[in-house]
Structure formats: C-alpha cells, structure tokens
Design a protein around this motif. Structure first.
Motif, mmCIF file in Angstrom:
data_model
loop_
_atom_site.group_PDB
_atom_site.id
_atom_site.type_symbol
_atom_site.label_atom_id
_atom_site.label_comp_id
_atom_site.label_asym_id
_atom_site.label_seq_id
_atom_site.Cartn_x
_atom_site.Cartn_y
_atom_site.Cartn_z
ATOM 1 N N GLU A 1 0.892 -1.269 0.010
ATOM 2 C CA GLU A 1 0.031 0.077 0.036
ATOM 3 C C GLU A 1 0.828 1.375 0.017
ATOM 4 O OE1 GLU A 1 -2.416 1.653 3.842
ATOM 5 O OE2 GLU A 1 -3.348 -0.085 2.733
ATOM 6 N N GLU A 2 0.633 2.246 -0.920
ATOM 7 C CA GLU A 2 1.363 3.618 -0.937
ATOM 8 C C GLU A 2 0.871 4.221 0.523
ATOM 9 O OE1 GLU A 2 0.564 5.385 -4.613
ATOM 10 O OE2 GLU A 2 2.363 4.541 -5.322
ATOM 11 N N THR A 3 1.842 5.001 1.181
ATOM 12 C CA THR A 3 1.642 5.549 2.277
ATOM 13 C C THR A 3 2.115 7.044 2.252
ATOM 14 O OG1 THR A 3 1.730 3.589 3.462
ATOM 15 C CG2 THR A 3 2.136 5.484 4.749
ATOM 16 N N PRO A 4 1.501 7.948 2.890
ATOM 17 C CA PRO A 4 2.160 9.350 2.707
ATOM 18 C C PRO A 4 3.017 9.567 3.907
ATOM 19 C CG PRO A 4 -0.137 9.469 3.731
ATOM 20 C CD PRO A 4 0.128 7.981 3.391
ATOM 21 N N TYR A 5 4.019 10.312 3.463
ATOM 22 C CA TYR A 5 5.405 10.487 4.349
ATOM 23 C C TYR A 5 5.620 11.902 4.457
ATOM 24 C CZ TYR A 5 6.305 5.498 4.616
ATOM 25 O OH TYR A 5 6.053 4.256 4.773
ATOM 26 N N GLU A 6 5.704 12.472 5.665
ATOM 27 C CA GLU A 6 5.941 13.989 5.686
ATOM 28 C C GLU A 6 7.289 14.177 6.407
ATOM 29 O OE1 GLU A 6 3.469 18.000 7.472
ATOM 30 O OE2 GLU A 6 3.064 15.742 8.252
ATOM 31 N N CYS A 7 7.933 15.264 5.679
ATOM 32 C CA CYS A 7 9.281 15.747 6.420
ATOM 33 C C CYS A 7 9.133 16.571 7.693
ATOM 34 C CB CYS A 7 9.811 16.950 5.344
ATOM 35 S SG CYS A 7 11.600 17.276 5.869
ATOM 36 N N PHE A 8 9.709 16.275 8.536
ATOM 37 C CA PHE A 8 9.806 16.965 9.912
ATOM 38 C C PHE A 8 10.003 18.450 9.682
ATOM 39 C CE2 PHE A 8 9.862 12.859 11.986
ATOM 40 C CZ PHE A 8 9.019 13.219 12.768
ATOM 41 N N GLU A 9 11.014 18.776 8.889
ATOM 42 C CA GLU A 9 11.665 20.009 8.583
ATOM 43 C C GLU A 9 10.931 21.012 7.831
ATOM 44 O OE1 GLU A 9 14.548 22.504 9.986
ATOM 45 O OE2 GLU A 9 14.404 20.213 10.432
ATOM 46 N N CYS A 10 10.594 20.566 6.526
ATOM 47 C CA CYS A 10 10.113 21.485 5.419
ATOM 48 C C CYS A 10 8.512 21.475 5.166
ATOM 49 C CB CYS A 10 10.864 21.468 4.197
ATOM 50 S SG CYS A 10 10.811 19.945 3.343
ATOM 51 N N VAL B 1 5.435 13.018 0.738
ATOM 52 C CA VAL B 1 5.925 12.058 -0.510
ATOM 53 C C VAL B 1 5.119 10.847 -0.253
ATOM 54 C CG1 VAL B 1 7.620 10.721 -1.173
ATOM 55 C CG2 VAL B 1 8.208 12.924 -0.450
ATOM 56 N N VAL B 2 4.372 10.307 -1.405
ATOM 57 C CA VAL B 2 3.525 9.226 -1.221
ATOM 58 C C VAL B 2 4.282 8.026 -1.867
ATOM 59 C CG1 VAL B 2 1.445 8.120 -1.937
ATOM 60 C CG2 VAL B 2 1.362 10.442 -1.454
ATOM 61 N N ALA B 3 4.784 7.045 -1.185
ATOM 62 C CA ALA B 3 5.662 5.698 -1.499
ATOM 63 C C ALA B 3 5.176 4.626 -0.728
ATOM 64 C CB ALA B 3 7.024 6.157 -1.099
ATOM 65 N N GLU B 4 5.504 3.344 -1.172
ATOM 66 C CA GLU B 4 5.283 2.182 -0.685
ATOM 67 C C GLU B 4 6.145 1.901 0.321
ATOM 68 O OE1 GLU B 4 5.186 -1.121 -3.721
ATOM 69 O OE2 GLU B 4 3.796 -0.069 -4.767
ATOM 70 N N ASP B 5 7.533 2.330 0.328
ATOM 71 C CA ASP B 5 8.737 2.065 1.155
ATOM 72 C C ASP B 5 8.963 3.570 1.897
ATOM 73 O OD1 ASP B 5 8.846 -0.592 1.004
ATOM 74 O OD2 ASP B 5 10.109 -0.262 -0.876
ATOM 75 N N LYS B 6 9.307 3.557 3.074
ATOM 76 C CA LYS B 6 9.723 4.751 3.920
ATOM 77 C C LYS B 6 10.850 5.481 3.090
ATOM 78 C CE LYS B 6 11.054 7.040 7.722
ATOM 79 N NZ LYS B 6 11.730 7.034 9.506
ATOM 80 N N PRO B 7 11.094 6.660 2.691
ATOM 81 C CA PRO B 7 12.164 7.370 2.012
ATOM 82 C C PRO B 7 13.108 7.346 3.243
ATOM 83 C CG PRO B 7 10.061 8.484 1.683
ATOM 84 C CD PRO B 7 9.742 7.505 2.706
ATOM 85 N N ASP B 8 14.444 7.547 2.510
ATOM 86 C CA ASP B 8 15.535 7.566 3.592
ATOM 87 C C ASP B 8 15.486 8.987 4.085
ATOM 88 O OD1 ASP B 8 16.435 4.999 3.340
ATOM 89 O OD2 ASP B 8 17.654 5.443 1.669
#
Length: 47
Positions: free
Chosen positions: A10-19, A23-30
């Motif tokens: 499943e695609e999941t939304p990830y949010e940057c703590f800083e800016c 990003v919507v992705a299947e795996d957590k971005p580095d």
C-alpha cells in the motif's frame, strides 16, 4: 490507530519533519527529497 493493519504494498504518505514536504511511497524514504531531513509516516499519530 495502532491496531490498523497496513498492507506492505500500500502507498503511504510520508511528511518531512523540517520542511513539511509530503511524499507518497510504498517504502519509507531515507530522507526528504527537498531538504534531506527525516520523514515520518503520516498515518501514525505523533505522541
């Protein structure tokens, strides 16, 4: 929310703590593609 089962494909939304970039992705971005900061899964509430 912790008892919600997520499927790995499943695609999941990830949010940057800083800016705040999202990003919507299947795996957590580095790192954030815009500022290289840490990303968090938006489906998991902050405590």
């Amino acid at each position: 929310m912790r008892d919600v089962t997520q499927t790995p494909d499943e695609e999941t939304p990830y949010e940057c703590f800083e800016c705040g970039a999202v990003v919507v992705a299947e795996d957590k971005p580095d790192a954030c593609p815009q500022c290289e900061s840490e990303m968090r899964n938006r489906q998991i509430p902050l405590e």
